[in-house]
Design a protein around this motif. Structure first.
Motif, mmCIF file in Angstrom:
data_model
loop_
_atom_site.group_PDB
_atom_site.id
_atom_site.type_symbol
_atom_site.label_atom_id
_atom_site.label_comp_id
_atom_site.label_asym_id
_atom_site.label_seq_id
_atom_site.Cartn_x
_atom_site.Cartn_y
_atom_site.Cartn_z
ATOM 1 N N PRO A 291 -2.143 -7.249 -20.332
ATOM 2 C CA PRO A 291 -2.771 -6.194 -19.586
ATOM 3 C C PRO A 291 -3.571 -5.503 -20.404
ATOM 4 C CG PRO A 291 -0.351 -5.768 -19.871
ATOM 5 C CD PRO A 291 -0.478 -7.185 -20.489
ATOM 6 N N ALA A 292 -4.775 -4.836 -19.736
ATOM 7 C CA ALA A 292 -5.436 -3.992 -20.483
ATOM 8 C C ALA A 292 -5.114 -2.612 -20.827
ATOM 9 C CB ALA A 292 -6.774 -4.101 -19.580
ATOM 10 N N GLY A 293 -4.395 -2.175 -19.902
ATOM 11 C CA GLY A 293 -3.902 -0.760 -20.443
ATOM 12 C C GLY A 293 -2.655 -0.560 -19.344
ATOM 13 N N LEU A 294 -2.472 0.803 -19.287
ATOM 14 C CA LEU A 294 -1.419 1.395 -18.503
ATOM 15 C C LEU A 294 -1.502 1.270 -16.902
ATOM 16 C CD1 LEU A 294 -0.651 4.928 -20.611
ATOM 17 C CD2 LEU A 294 0.524 2.575 -20.777
ATOM 18 N N LEU A 295 -2.572 0.978 -16.463
ATOM 19 C CA LEU A 295 -2.770 1.132 -14.988
ATOM 20 C C LEU A 295 -3.614 -0.324 -14.851
ATOM 21 C CD1 LEU A 295 -4.109 4.630 -14.364
ATOM 22 C CD2 LEU A 295 -1.767 3.676 -13.826
ATOM 23 N N ASP A 296 -3.536 -1.331 -15.581
ATOM 24 C CA ASP A 296 -4.335 -2.840 -15.301
ATOM 25 C C ASP A 296 -3.961 -2.995 -13.541
ATOM 26 O OD1 ASP A 296 -5.813 -4.723 -15.365
ATOM 27 O OD2 ASP A 296 -4.877 -5.576 -17.197
ATOM 28 N N GLY A 297 -4.973 -3.119 -13.074
ATOM 29 C CA GLY A 297 -4.780 -3.590 -11.712
ATOM 30 C C GLY A 297 -4.433 -2.740 -10.538
ATOM 31 N N VAL A 298 -4.071 -1.343 -10.869
ATOM 32 C CA VAL A 298 -3.872 -0.260 -10.044
ATOM 33 C C VAL A 298 -4.926 0.067 -9.229
ATOM 34 C CG1 VAL A 298 -2.734 1.778 -9.645
ATOM 35 C CG2 VAL A 298 -1.717 0.067 -11.283
ATOM 36 N N PRO A 299 -4.920 0.204 -7.925
ATOM 37 C CA PRO A 299 -6.306 0.473 -7.001
ATOM 38 C C PRO A 299 -6.199 2.039 -7.112
ATOM 39 C CG PRO A 299 -4.582 -0.834 -6.027
ATOM 40 C CD PRO A 299 -4.100 -0.458 -7.028
ATOM 41 N N VAL A 300 -7.452 2.420 -7.520
ATOM 42 C CA VAL A 300 -7.758 4.017 -7.570
ATOM 43 C C VAL A 300 -9.052 4.517 -7.063
ATOM 44 C CG1 VAL A 300 -6.768 4.242 -9.844
ATOM 45 C CG2 VAL A 300 -8.854 3.866 -9.694
ATOM 46 N N SER A 301 -9.278 5.733 -6.439
ATOM 47 C CA SER A 301 -10.537 6.384 -5.842
ATOM 48 C C SER A 301 -10.693 7.342 -6.604
ATOM 49 C CB SER A 301 -10.221 6.401 -4.559
ATOM 50 O OG SER A 301 -9.192 7.619 -4.307
ATOM 51 N N VAL A 302 -11.934 7.949 -6.672
ATOM 52 C CA VAL A 302 -12.674 8.803 -7.278
ATOM 53 C C VAL A 302 -13.546 9.761 -6.437
ATOM 54 C CG1 VAL A 302 -14.085 9.524 -9.239
ATOM 55 C CG2 VAL A 302 -13.041 7.321 -9.455
ATOM 56 N N ALA B 280 -6.672 9.972 1.235
ATOM 57 C CA ALA B 280 -6.729 8.395 0.838
ATOM 58 C C ALA B 280 -5.347 8.208 0.094
ATOM 59 C CB ALA B 280 -7.872 8.265 -0.311
ATOM 60 N N VAL B 281 -4.863 9.213 -0.531
ATOM 61 C CA VAL B 281 -3.521 8.816 -1.243
ATOM 62 C C VAL B 281 -2.303 8.872 -0.413
ATOM 63 C CG1 VAL B 281 -1.789 9.958 -2.916
ATOM 64 C CG2 VAL B 281 -4.276 9.566 -3.661
ATOM 65 N N ALA B 282 -2.420 9.960 0.756
ATOM 66 C CA ALA B 282 -1.529 10.022 1.573
ATOM 67 C C ALA B 282 -1.448 8.868 2.517
ATOM 68 C CB ALA B 282 -1.679 11.283 2.427
ATOM 69 N N ALA C 189 -4.216 4.416 0.595
ATOM 70 C CA ALA C 189 -5.324 3.798 0.291
ATOM 71 C C ALA C 189 -5.608 3.891 -1.209
ATOM 72 C CB ALA C 189 -6.647 4.439 1.078
ATOM 73 N N GLY C 190 -4.666 3.143 -1.920
ATOM 74 C CA GLY C 190 -4.558 3.588 -3.542
ATOM 75 C C GLY C 190 -3.859 4.611 -3.811
ATOM 76 N N PRO C 191 -2.775 4.483 -4.590
ATOM 77 C CA PRO C 191 -1.708 5.262 -4.867
ATOM 78 C C PRO C 191 -2.190 6.587 -5.851
ATOM 79 C CG PRO C 191 -1.378 3.632 -6.579
ATOM 80 C CD PRO C 191 -2.446 2.995 -5.334
ATOM 81 N N LEU C 192 -3.499 6.384 -6.579
ATOM 82 C CA LEU C 192 -4.005 7.174 -7.393
ATOM 83 C C LEU C 192 -5.522 7.747 -7.111
ATOM 84 C CD1 LEU C 192 -3.051 5.552 -10.855
ATOM 85 C CD2 LEU C 192 -1.659 7.260 -9.471
ATOM 86 N N SER C 193 -5.850 8.840 -7.354
ATOM 87 C CA SER C 193 -7.100 9.312 -7.094
ATOM 88 C C SER C 193 -7.448 10.415 -8.052
ATOM 89 C CB SER C 193 -7.434 9.953 -5.667
ATOM 90 O OG SER C 193 -8.948 10.168 -5.550
ATOM 91 N N SER D 134 0.848 -1.119 0.089
ATOM 92 C CA SER D 134 -0.020 -0.063 -0.053
ATOM 93 C C SER D 134 0.894 1.404 -0.147
ATOM 94 C CB SER D 134 -1.017 -0.017 1.213
ATOM 95 O OG SER D 134 -0.202 -0.105 2.378
ATOM 96 N N ASP D 135 1.981 1.144 0.222
ATOM 97 C CA ASP D 135 3.053 2.275 0.287
ATOM 98 C C ASP D 135 3.764 2.512 -1.035
ATOM 99 O OD1 ASP D 135 2.516 3.066 2.790
ATOM 100 O OD2 ASP D 135 3.862 1.637 3.618
ATOM 101 N N LEU D 136 3.469 1.758 -2.049
ATOM 102 C CA LEU D 136 4.191 1.590 -3.360
ATOM 103 C C LEU D 136 3.493 2.782 -4.271
ATOM 104 C CD1 LEU D 136 5.084 -2.094 -4.227
ATOM 105 C CD2 LEU D 136 6.544 -0.254 -3.335
ATOM 106 N N THR D 137 4.148 3.344 -5.182
ATOM 107 C CA THR D 137 3.305 4.229 -6.210
ATOM 108 C C THR D 137 2.763 3.322 -7.385
ATOM 109 O OG1 THR D 137 5.506 4.267 -7.680
ATOM 110 C CG2 THR D 137 5.313 5.981 -5.886
ATOM 111 N N ALA D 138 1.983 3.944 -8.275
ATOM 112 C CA ALA D 138 1.284 3.127 -9.314
ATOM 113 C C ALA D 138 2.373 2.713 -10.271
ATOM 114 C CB ALA D 138 0.507 4.115 -10.017
#
Length: 475
Positions: free
Chosen positions: A68-79, A164-166, A169-173, A5-9
């Motif tokens: 892989p489907a694309g550049l962010l396949d499997g990366v946890p994100v929030s919106v 969340a990012v800090a 809880a997912g590296p991207l939002s 959970s501390d890794l970047t995308a």
């Protein structure tokens, strides 16, 4: 040992490709981090663990096939819960939005691009009601605290995304920014955020705040933001004002450095308040060190100011008019459910005339011309992101301040929504209470790649080293 959970995308995608770990493991780690922190911080309005794990399992199978489907396949994100995310309601922090009676089957453009690239959606993040102010609390979802001290504000209006990012809880939002709403919480929470040039990231539905409103990445660092920008700038016919993707993308040239760039350092940004906004000395010192770091990397830095007249009155006319439009359809009973501060600015906004609005547009256009002229001489403008660090949660303005609205303590952010320029916040230090400080990088319109390149150079030089929430905030 570093937790997933501390890794970047960027690191997650590299790990999936090498087989070091899987999307399911990374998603479980992000969900576990939410469980550990959500009670203290309140970053999410909805988390769908079952759906996230299902999408992660699909991603894992694609990676095992080498497809892989694309550049962010499997990366946890929030919106942020301002943007549509198919499969659940977008409540926008308001008790006046009804979840029932609607199918919720549409994605916002940036969300649709994430889905196409295989991202794993963790859930929706908190926002003040309709994203109207620079802190995150709402009648519907309560107060969002700061990861460094939950008794302080996370900032806003994309405060849930920043927290969340800090916290891992997912590296991207995905956040939205109409007057600083990705940069304010990024500064308070110690993460990176970019408000792109207006139109660079397609928006739908169109914002009632008009062309002040931008969608932008909120990430661990500039490299992650460049990766995310290469995804969310994909075209979408629903936004007639979109600019379209940048040839070559944003990751190309990211490592080009800052040597030879002409950098203007405006420590107070002369906004007509006695030669510039007052800045906390600890903030000023941290920002100056970041500027010195740019100079040490080969940039040509001089202290120079655009000499702007504070455009806050024009901004208020445009912003409050947009707020009034948001609630125009509501009856008196529903208006009583609104955040009292929002109700006040809506009443003010409804009282403006068309001529008042057009006069504000005139101020905006003049400001854009002035900044265009300024950037003929300078590639980048550097300011503090904010003049202060995070204050008490649940308040629109700092206690005992002379400010009446959130714009009083955000003088460095909203001018660049008026001009539509790209602007980013980069963490550059901590105050004596251990609260993050941000430095803002601004370029001419369409200079998004330049902002990302300069921010990446600062990260590579260690500007944000050691800026992470303390363990107590993660219990």
């Amino acid at each position: 040992m570093t937790e997933l959970s501390d890794l970047t995308a960027v690191q997650l995608v590299e790990g999936y490709a090498s087989g070091a770990f899987s999307p399911v493991e990374a998603t479980r780690a992000a969900l576990h981090r939410i469980e550990r922190t959500e009670g203290a911080v309140n970053a999410f309005v909805r988390v769908d663990a079952e759906d996230a794990l299902g999408r992660a399992a699909e991603s894992e199978r694609r990676w095992l096939r080498g497809e892989p489907a694309g550049l962010l396949d499997g990366v946890p994100v929030s919106v942020k819960d301002i943007l549509l995310l198919r499969g659940g309601p977008t409540l926008r922090g308001s008790r006046t939005v009804r979840a029932e009676g609607r199918a919720w089957e549409e994605d916002a453009p940036a969300v649709a691009r994430l889905r196409e690239h295989g991202a794993v959606f963790l859930g929706k993040t908190t926002t003040p009601e309709f994203g109207w102010k620079g802190v995150t609390d709402s009648p519907r979802h309560g107060v969002t605290g700061n990861p460094y001290d939950p008794g302080r504000t996370a900032g806003g209006s994309s405060g849930g995304s920043a927290a969340a990012v800090a916290l891992g809880a997912g590296p991207l939002s995905l956040g939205t920014d109409g007057g600083g709403s990705v940069r304010i919480p990024a500064s308070f929470c110690g993460i990176f955020a970019l408000k792109p040039t207006y139109g660079r990231v397609p928006i739908y539905p169109a914002s009632p705040f008009g062309t002040l409103a931008h969608v932008g990445p909120m990430t661990r660092d500039a490299a992650d933001a460049a990766l995310l920008m290469d995804v969310i700038t994909g075209p979408d016919w629903r936004d007639w004002s979109q600019l379209g993707p940048v040839p070559g993308g944003f990751r190309d040239g990211l490592g080009g450095g800052v040597a030879g760039l002409r950098v203007a350092y405006a420590p107070g940004l002369g906004t007509g308040r006695g030669g510039g906004a007052p800045v906390d000395p600890q903030v000023a010192d941290a920002v100056r060190r970041a500027v010195e770091l740019l100079a040490g990397l080969g940039a040509h830095v001089e202290e120079a100011d655009p000499g702007l007249t504070d455009p806050v009155d024009a901004f208020h006319t445009l912003w409050f008019s947009g707020a009034a439009r948001v609630v125009q359809h509501l009856g008196e009973e529903d208006r009583e459910l609104l955040d009292p501060g929002l109700r006040e600015v809506c009443e003010q906004g409804a009282a403006y005339s068309a001529l008042d609005y057009l006069a504000a547009v005139d101020v905006r256009m003049a400001l854009g011309v002035a900044m265009g002229r300024f950037h003929e001489r300078y590639d980048l403008l550097v300011t503090p992101t904010l003049p202060i660090t995070a204050f008490e949660a649940g308040a629109e303005v700092p206690k005992d301040s002379h400010h009446t609205r959130w714009t009083g303590w955000t003088p460095f952010t909203y001018p660049f929504n008026l001009t539509q320029q790209p602007a980013a916040s980069v963490p550059c230090g901590l105050d004596r209470d251990g609260l993050p400080i941000g430095v803002q990088l601004v370029a001419a319109r369409h200079g998004d790649a330049l902002v990302l390149r300069a921010a990446h150079a600062l990260y590579e030089a260690g500007v944000a080293d050691g800026i992470r929430p303390p363990a107590p905030a993660q219990r």
